[in-house]
Structure formats: structure tokens, C-alpha cells
Design a protein around this motif. Structure first.
Motif, PDB file in Angstrom:
ATOM      1  N   SER A  80      -5.621 -10.632  -0.732  1.00  0.00           N
ATOM      2  CA  SER A  80      -6.753  -9.823  -0.709  1.00  0.00           C
ATOM      3  C   SER A  80      -6.124  -8.765  -1.853  1.00  0.00           C
ATOM      4  N   LEU A  81      -7.173  -8.183  -2.493  1.00  0.00           N
ATOM      5  CA  LEU A  81      -7.094  -7.045  -3.397  1.00  0.00           C
ATOM      6  C   LEU A  81      -7.846  -5.912  -2.917  1.00  0.00           C
TER       7      LEU A  81
ATOM      8  N   GLN B  34       0.614  -1.154   0.003  1.00  0.00           N
ATOM      9  CA  GLN B  34      -0.171   0.062   0.016  1.00  0.00           C
ATOM     10  C   GLN B  34       0.922   1.057   0.002  1.00  0.00           C
TER      11      GLN B  34
ATOM     12  N   ASP C 145     -11.420 -10.645  -1.097  1.00  0.00           N
ATOM     13  CA  ASP C 145     -10.428 -11.853  -0.216  1.00  0.00           C
ATOM     14  C   ASP C 145     -10.530 -13.075  -0.877  1.00  0.00           C
TER      15      ASP C 145
ATOM     16  N   LYS D  70     -11.969  -4.519   0.360  1.00  0.00           N
ATOM     17  CA  LYS D  70     -11.101  -5.684  -0.019  1.00  0.00           C
ATOM     18  C   LYS D  70     -12.109  -6.684  -0.646  1.00  0.00           C
TER      19      LYS D  70
ATOM     20  N   TYR E  13      -9.187  -1.380  -2.370  1.00  0.00           N
ATOM     21  CA  TYR E  13      -9.139   0.042  -2.636  1.00  0.00           C
ATOM     22  C   TYR E  13      -9.593   0.799  -1.450  1.00  0.00           C
TER      23      TYR E  13
ATOM     24  N   PHE F 289      -4.641   1.931  -4.049  1.00  0.00           N
ATOM     25  CA  PHE F 289      -4.855   0.460  -4.229  1.00  0.00           C
ATOM     26  C   PHE F 289      -4.012  -0.180  -3.133  1.00  0.00           C
ATOM     27  N   TYR F 290      -4.497  -1.414  -2.908  1.00  0.00           N
ATOM     28  CA  TYR F 290      -4.125  -2.348  -1.770  1.00  0.00           C
ATOM     29  C   TYR F 290      -3.909  -3.829  -1.916  1.00  0.00           C
ATOM     30  N   ALA F 291      -2.962  -4.462  -1.735  1.00  0.00           N
ATOM     31  CA  ALA F 291      -2.701  -5.811  -2.044  1.00  0.00           C
ATOM     32  C   ALA F 291      -2.170  -6.451  -0.743  1.00  0.00           C
TER      33      ALA F 291
END
Length: 261
Positions: A128-129, A102, A142, A140, A131, A108-110
Motif C-alpha cells: 500500500s501507498l 509512517q 492497494d 491508500k 497519504y 506519506f504512508y507505505a
């Protein structure tokens, strides 16, 4: 000599406590409870390294990395021992590795986490992906792939969210919710949780998890009461109790500590 060592330790701790950032966090935990007519004890160690220094900012100390969106990698080890009266003790150990990506430059997040269990082919991979809808709100998608020992693997999917609310009195509330569809089951996993932060140091929270096929009617559930106390920005104590834990079907207790540097 003893006085010199003690003075050096106090000086080192004081310098670390006054720092405005940290890049490492080490956690240790101990849990215990009942399993039928037996007892279970669990020990765990975990270390997380942040790729960039984390600023404490003005939010609760526990939420600093979430708000600052610092990427990290981590590794951990756990050991559990179950003691049934009149039977040999049964123990299991495992390790985990993973990371979170992040950054403040984007929304965006992963994340990924791999759990392996020693002495078996058991493996659990979680990914997990997500926002950031806003600076303090993450949503997320998952996925969880499980491979039980001696069986084929299967993958489950779900969604989750986390929101940190700042109140007018200067305190904060952390709100979380999750859903996971169980593979080859007629029911799904649901979870909601909230933590109230008294300033930046102390939190008290409640989590409710349940299994159900229609959201409302729980076939199985558990409640966790949890809390944290940051004695210093870099030193925290944690405690929790789970009633009717999913794995043990009994109450489980946990004590832990975290140190940052």
C-alpha cells in the motif's frame, strides 16, 4: 518461593500497565467454525516491533500507533486444521512478515506484507501507498499479488481509507472502506466497517464485505461483529463472529488477546 514469584509477576505487570509508551505488541488468536460437514480450527501468533516508542496519547488505546504514526515491522505464524468426519485431518500452516512506514514529520504512508504457506508455492504479497489527508484520515492505493500453487501469479489493485472521528461526548468512531478489483473476474471486492469506542477501552464494531459487479447487488457477502476490551492500556481481549465467511461459507468465531510492553 511461589509467593515471591507471584509478587514479582504482579509487580512487573503493574509497572508495564502504568507505562505511558510501548514498543512491542504480541497477539494470539484462536478461531473455529464449520466447513461444509467438517470443522476448522485456526491458531495464530503475531509480534509487532515499533521503531520508536508509541505514546498512548488521548485516543482509544487500539488507535495509538495510527494517530502517532509510528513505523513498525512484524512477523506472524498461523496454523489451521480441518476435520471431516471419516476422513484424515487436513492441516495447513504459514507465516507472514511485513512493515509499515509512517512518521509525524510527513503525511506519506507505505506498507507491505508477505504471506507464505508451508508445503506449497502459495504466496500473497500485499502493498500500500497512502497519504494522510489529515491527522486522523488516511487514504491508500492497494495492490495484492497472488501466486496460487502450480499456477501463474496475478496482481489486483484497489483503494481503501480509514478515518477516526472524535465525538462531542468524548467517544470515537473508526470508519473504514475498501475496494479491490478482482483479476480475471466480472466482480470486485467491497468492504465497509465501523467501530464505536466507548471511551478509550471498549469498542464494538460491524464490518460488511461483499462481491459484486455493480457495487449494489451482492453476489456473495459476509457480516462480522467484532469487539475489543482493553483491561489495561497494555492488555486487551478481542472477539469476533463472521456470518457466511467467504472461505468457509459458514459462520466463523474468533477469540484473541494482545499484550504490549
Amino acid at each position: 518461593m511461589k509467593r515471591t514469584l507471584l509478587a514479582s509477576f504482579i509487580a512487573a505487570f503493574s509497572v508495564s500497565a502504568m507505562a505511558n509508551t510501548y514498543q512491542h505488541q504480541s497477539d494470539a488468536g484462536f478461531g473455529w467454525g464449520d466447513v461444509g460437514n467438517g470443522e476448522i480450527q485456526t491458531w495464530s501468533l503475531r509480534h509487532e516491533f515499533y521503531l520508536t516508542p508509541v505514546s498512548y496519547g488521548t485516543v482509544p488505546y487500539a488507535e495509538a500507533a495510527f494517530i502517532s504514526r509510528n513505523a513498525s515491522v512484524h512477523a506472524g505464524y498461523s496454523y489451521s486444521n480441518v476435520d471431516f468426519p471419516g476422513e484424515p485431518d487436513y492441516s495447513v500452516s504459514g507465516w507472514e512478515v511485513g512493515g509499515v512506514y509512517q512518521d509525524m514529520a510527513h503525511n506519506f504512508y507505505a506498507a507491505i506484507n508477505v504471506n507464505e504457506f508451508n508445503g506449497s508455492d502459495d504466496r500473497i504479497i500485499e502493498a500500500s501507498l497512502g497519504y494522510f489527508v489529515s491527522g486522523d484520515w488516511l487514504v491508500k492505493l492497494d495492490a495484492r499479488q497472488s501466486r496460487p500453487d502450480g499456477e501463474g501469479s496475478y496482481t489486483e489493485y484497489g483503494v481503501s481509507t480509514k478515518k477516526l472521528l472524535k465525538l462531542e461526548n468524548g467517544n470515537f468512531i473508526n470508519i473504514e472502506a475498501s475496494y479491490m478489483d478482482q483479476k480475471n473476474q466480472d466482480e470486485s471486492e467491497f468492504g465497509v466497517a465501523a467501530d464505536y469506542y466507548f471511551g478509550r477501552n471498549i469498542s464494538l464494531g460491524l464490518a460488511y464485505n461483499w462481491l459484486s459487479d455493480d457495487v449494489v447487488s451482492a453476489d456473495k457477502d459476509s457480516i462480522t461483529v467484532r469487539g475489543s476490551w482493553y483491561l489495561q492500556p497494555n492488555l486487551a481481549l478481542h472477539a469476533a463472529v463472521t456470518f457466511d465467511d467467504f472461505l468457509t461459507n459458514d459462520d466463523v468465531y474468533m477469540l484473541g488477546a494482545s499484550y504490549r510492553f
